[in-house]
Design an enzyme around this catalytic site. Structure first.
Site, short mmCIF file in Angstrom:
data_model
loop_
_atom_site.label_atom_id
_atom_site.label_comp_id
_atom_site.label_asym_id
_atom_site.label_seq_id
_atom_site.Cartn_x
_atom_site.Cartn_y
_atom_site.Cartn_z
N HIS A 108 7.79 78.54 81.01
CA HIS A 108 7.31 79.46 79.96
C HIS A 108 8.53 80.01 79.22
CE1 HIS A 108 4.60 83.21 78.99
NE2 HIS A 108 4.61 82.37 78.01
N ASP B 214 7.71 79.14 73.16
CA ASP B 214 6.83 79.50 74.28
C ASP B 214 6.95 78.59 75.50
OD1 ASP B 214 4.75 81.46 75.01
OD2 ASP B 214 3.39 79.75 75.12
N LYS C 116 -1.25 76.57 77.58
CA LYS C 116 -0.96 77.07 78.92
C LYS C 116 -1.60 76.17 79.98
CE LYS C 116 1.75 80.15 77.55
NZ LYS C 116 1.51 81.36 76.88
P1 GTP Z 1 3.60 85.37 73.93
O1 GTP Z 1 3.25 84.65 72.68
O2 GTP Z 1 2.47 86.18 74.46
O3 GTP Z 1 4.16 84.48 74.99
O4 GTP Z 1 4.67 86.51 73.54
P2 GTP Z 1 6.24 86.46 73.21
O5 GTP Z 1 7.01 86.49 74.48
O6 GTP Z 1 6.54 85.36 72.28
O7 GTP Z 1 6.49 87.88 72.52
P3 GTP Z 1 6.75 88.25 70.98
O8 GTP Z 1 8.08 87.76 70.50
O9 GTP Z 1 5.57 87.87 70.19
O10 GTP Z 1 6.85 89.83 71.08
C1 GTP Z 1 5.79 90.60 71.60
C2 GTP Z 1 5.95 92.05 71.23
O11 GTP Z 1 7.21 92.54 71.66
C3 GTP Z 1 5.88 92.28 69.73
O12 GTP Z 1 5.11 93.43 69.50
C4 GTP Z 1 7.31 92.53 69.34
O13 GTP Z 1 7.41 93.38 68.24
C5 GTP Z 1 7.93 93.14 70.60
N1 GTP Z 1 9.36 92.78 70.72
C6 GTP Z 1 9.89 91.54 70.66
N2 GTP Z 1 11.24 91.57 70.78
C7 GTP Z 1 11.57 92.88 70.94
C8 GTP Z 1 12.82 93.57 71.13
O14 GTP Z 1 13.90 92.97 71.18
N3 GTP Z 1 12.75 94.92 71.29
C9 GTP Z 1 11.56 95.58 71.25
N4 GTP Z 1 11.58 96.90 71.41
N5 GTP Z 1 10.35 94.97 71.05
C10 GTP Z 1 10.36 93.64 70.91
C1 SPV Z 2 0.86 84.04 76.29
O1 SPV Z 2 -0.02 84.82 76.64
O2 SPV Z 2 1.91 83.85 76.96
C2 SPV Z 2 0.72 83.30 75.03
C3 SPV Z 2 -0.55 83.35 74.33
O3 SPV Z 2 1.64 82.61 74.62
S1 SPV Z 2 -1.75 82.35 75.08
O4 SPV Z 2 -1.71 81.03 74.45
O5 SPV Z 2 -3.02 82.99 74.86
O6 SPV Z 2 -1.47 82.19 76.49
MN MN Z 3 3.42 82.73 75.99
#
Ligand code: GTP
Ligand code: SPV
Ligand code: MN
Length: 591
Positions: free
Chosen positions: A228, A279, A208
């Site tokens: 992002h 990401d 980040k």
């Molecule tokens: P960062 O790594 O923080 O940037 O997160 P991200 O945007 O990659 O999110 P990620 O795919 O890890 O999902 C985060 C949470 O959202 C998890 O607990 C998933 O289970 C939930 N989630 C992801 N996609 C869906 C969806 O389509 N529907 C629902 N209800 N939950 C979802």
């Molecule tokens: C986010 O928070 O959007 C992440 C995890 O992908 S971190 O690298 O901690 O920011």
């Molecule tokens: Mn992220």
């Protein structure tokens, strides 16, 4: 000790060594031997735990300090010389003050410790679009994570040569003192200083801090974008692949969408989904005048809870080897890991993320932290795109924005054009998640999912988006907004999500190809409910889709008023085109 032949790099390292006073300095060379040696040391000291190498080869567990489990947005600063240039959405500190204040915290902070020098590259090594960073750290955990998340070692030094064009990153765990935790960015100096944390987003400085905050500033000056966003490819039965990028805030579904497995109805026709990134996307205008996206990372730092064989089998498979797990449950029965939502069989003999004995039958707290994570190598991902390391990246057909909105935002809508699309991205709102310290579930404006990651004035960032659109003209990707998170009156998600999000992607691609109709609404174009395929879904009908597509004008009027207030923060640095878009939305909602 000196291993580089780059005088500017050596000079900077000498200065930093004088400041933090480590006992020794070790350069990370990128060799497997050194990597294993460091794992051994970390396991000897207790910093990491070697997991069952038969079930999870190359996998380790780490627990952070209990007060150090997420990004700290209120302790993250953009240190531009002029306060105005950090903008109204960033915390600002005068660079002189920041260097002095953090300098005191860094002073002698590595006494009795080793300082590791990590030369790393964001993007494939050797690509003209890739960028070099050097991270100095006193944490083996950071070193091992950076080895997975980026390209590291001697090859990077070779690529850098004598150039002074590298991001200078200094990190020390220091005392892990939350009161003196600071993540400071100096975009005008290509510098990042991070002190008193050991959590991913605060300390893996390539991610980040560099690839978004510093890179967004570089991108504005150099005519490209750091976003992002996940990047994925959708292959049709004829073998043609179309690429889309999607910006969702932290913990709102990027990794899951990037690794999506199509539902049976599409699978049997021969559709496939390929992951390019989960990401971050660096986006440029290609030779053909279209926007092309590169994933600058080399691994995934993903949310563990909720990842399972049904929701995301690709992510789960990716974490079965060469992975570092952070703040999950340690399953003592077979020395593996567990988290909420992995399966319905929590281990009876276990240690929770805080390091305490944990019994699922009597526990009053969750075993894994909601922001517990896996750090996994892209090479272990079964659906990794063959374009993953293509230095040119992939051409984008669509850009998708989205967030967590219990009401208001419909399942999907399309922006009328690029300018309207920039408006749609700029007014994104989402409920906060455990990815950052602070309250969870509070709706906040998070433009383009970049609120915590934009390294300069957000008004100028919007302007940059408008300008990028002018550069690509009618070759611009189409822009959409999605919301997988609408809830019913009991608070349950209505849309099944995960793999079934493919059904929405199919309409998006059909729109890009001019093959699907749309209905004009006050907020943009929506699908006809029957154009979202619900075949094979349990309990979700075309009527459900129709409900998910409703635009409640009263709610939207409230939203528009809130947007106007939000826009007010930007003063005359808000592009007038966006204010005109807001006026048009208001007018549409009055009709
Ligand atoms: P960062 O790594 O923080 O940037 O997160 P991200 O945007 O990659 O999110 P990620 O795919 O890890 O999902 C985060 C949470 O959202 C998890 O607990 C998933 O289970 C939930 N989630 C992801 N996609 C869906 C969806 O389509 N529907 C629902 N209800 N939950 C979802
Ligand atoms: C986010 O928070 O959007 C992440 C995890 O992908 S971190 O690298 O901690 O920011
Ligand atoms: Mn992220």
């Amino acid at each position: 000790m000196k291993k580089s032949s780059n005088p500017q790099l050596n000079k900077w390292i000498d200065e930093m060594v004088a400041l933090v006073q480590p006992d020794q300095v070790i350069w990370i060379d990128g060799s497997e031997e050194q990597r294993q040696d460091l794992y051994n040391q970390a396991c000897d000291s207790g910093e990491m735990i070697r997991l069952n190498q038969e079930k999870l080869p190359g996998c380790y567990l780490h627990r952070t300090a209990v007060n150090d489990v997420a990004r700290v947005e209120d302790r993250t600063f953009i240190c531009t010389r002029e306060k105005e240039n950090a903008g109204p959405t960033n915390n600002w500190m005068d660079p002189k003050e920041a260097y002095a204040k953090l300098g005191k915290l860094f002073e002698g902070s590595m006494k009795g410790r080793t300082m590791y020098v990590i030369p790393y590259c964001m993007g494939p090594i050797g690509s003209p679009f890739s960028k070099v960073g050097i991270e100095l750290t006193d944490s083996i955990y950071v070193v091992e994570n950076m080895i997975i998340m980026t390209r590291v070692g001697d090859a990077v030094l070779e690529m850098l040569g004598d150039s002074n064009d590298f991001v200078r990153g200094l990190h020390s765990k220091a005392q892990l003192d939350a009161e003196n935790r600071y993540i400071c960015h100096f975009p005008e100096d290509n510098t990042i200083w991070s002190v008193n944390s050991g959590y991913g987003g605060n300390v893996l400085l390539g991610k980040k801090c560099f690839a978004l905050r510093i890179a967004s500033y570089q991108g504005k000056n150099e005519g490209w974008m750091a976003e992002h966003m996940l990047i994925l490819g959708i292959e049709n039965p004829q073998g043609e692949v179309k690429y889309v990028a999607a910006a969702f805030p932290s913990a709102c579904g990027k990794t899951n969408l990037a690794m999506l497995i199509p539902p049976e109805i599409y699978k049997k026709q021969g559709y496939k989904v390929w992951t390019v990134g989960d990401d971050i996307a660096w986006i440029r205008v290609g030779e053909d005048g279209r926007l092309w996206a590169v994933n600058p990372e080399n691994g995934f730092f993903g949310v563990a809870p909720g990842t399972n064989a049904k929701s995301n089998p690709n992510a789960l498979a990716t974490t079965r080897q060469n992975t570092i797990f952070t703040n999950v449950v340690h399953n003592l029965e077979d020395n593996t890991v567990w988290w909420e939502g992995l399966d319905k069989n929590p281990p009876k003999k276990a240690i929770d993320w805080k390091g305490r004995p944990w019994d699922p039958d009597t526990a009053t707290e969750k075993g894994a932290h909601p922001n517990s994570r896996f750090t996994a190598s892209a090479s272990g991902c079964p659906c990794l795109s063959k374009e993953f390391a293509n230095p040119k990246g992939v051409p984008l057909s669509a850009i998708i924005f989205g967030g967590r909105r219990a009401k208001t935002a419909p399942l999907v809508y399309q922006a009328r054009d690029w300018e309207h699309g920039v408006f749609v991205g700029s007014v994104m709102a989402s409920e906060t998640t455990a990815a950052a310290a602070g309250a969870v579930g509070v709706v906040r404006r998070d433009p383009m999912a970049m609120l915590p990651f934009c390294g300069y004035h957000m008004g100028d960032y919007f302007q940059h988006w408008l300008e990028m659109g002018k550069k690509v003209g009618d070759k611009a990707p189409k822009i959409f907004n999605v919301n997988w998170f609408r809830t019913d009156d009991e608070g349950h998600f209505i849309w099944p999500g995960f793999g079934d999000n493919m059904r929405v992607l199919m309409w998006i691609l059909a729109r890009c190809d001019g093959k699907a109709d749309a209905v004009e609404t006050p907020i943009g174009y929506e699908p006809k409910p029957e154009d979202i395929n619900v075949e094979g879904l349990d309990g979700v009908t075309t009527q459900t889709v129709a409900d998910l597509l409703t635009v409640d004008k009263a709610l939207w009027r409230e939203d528009a008023a809130n947007i106007r207030e939000f826009y007010g923060k930007f003063g005359d640095r808000l592009p007038k085109e966006l204010m005109a878009q807001l006026d048009r939305l208001d007018a549409n909602l009055q009709e």
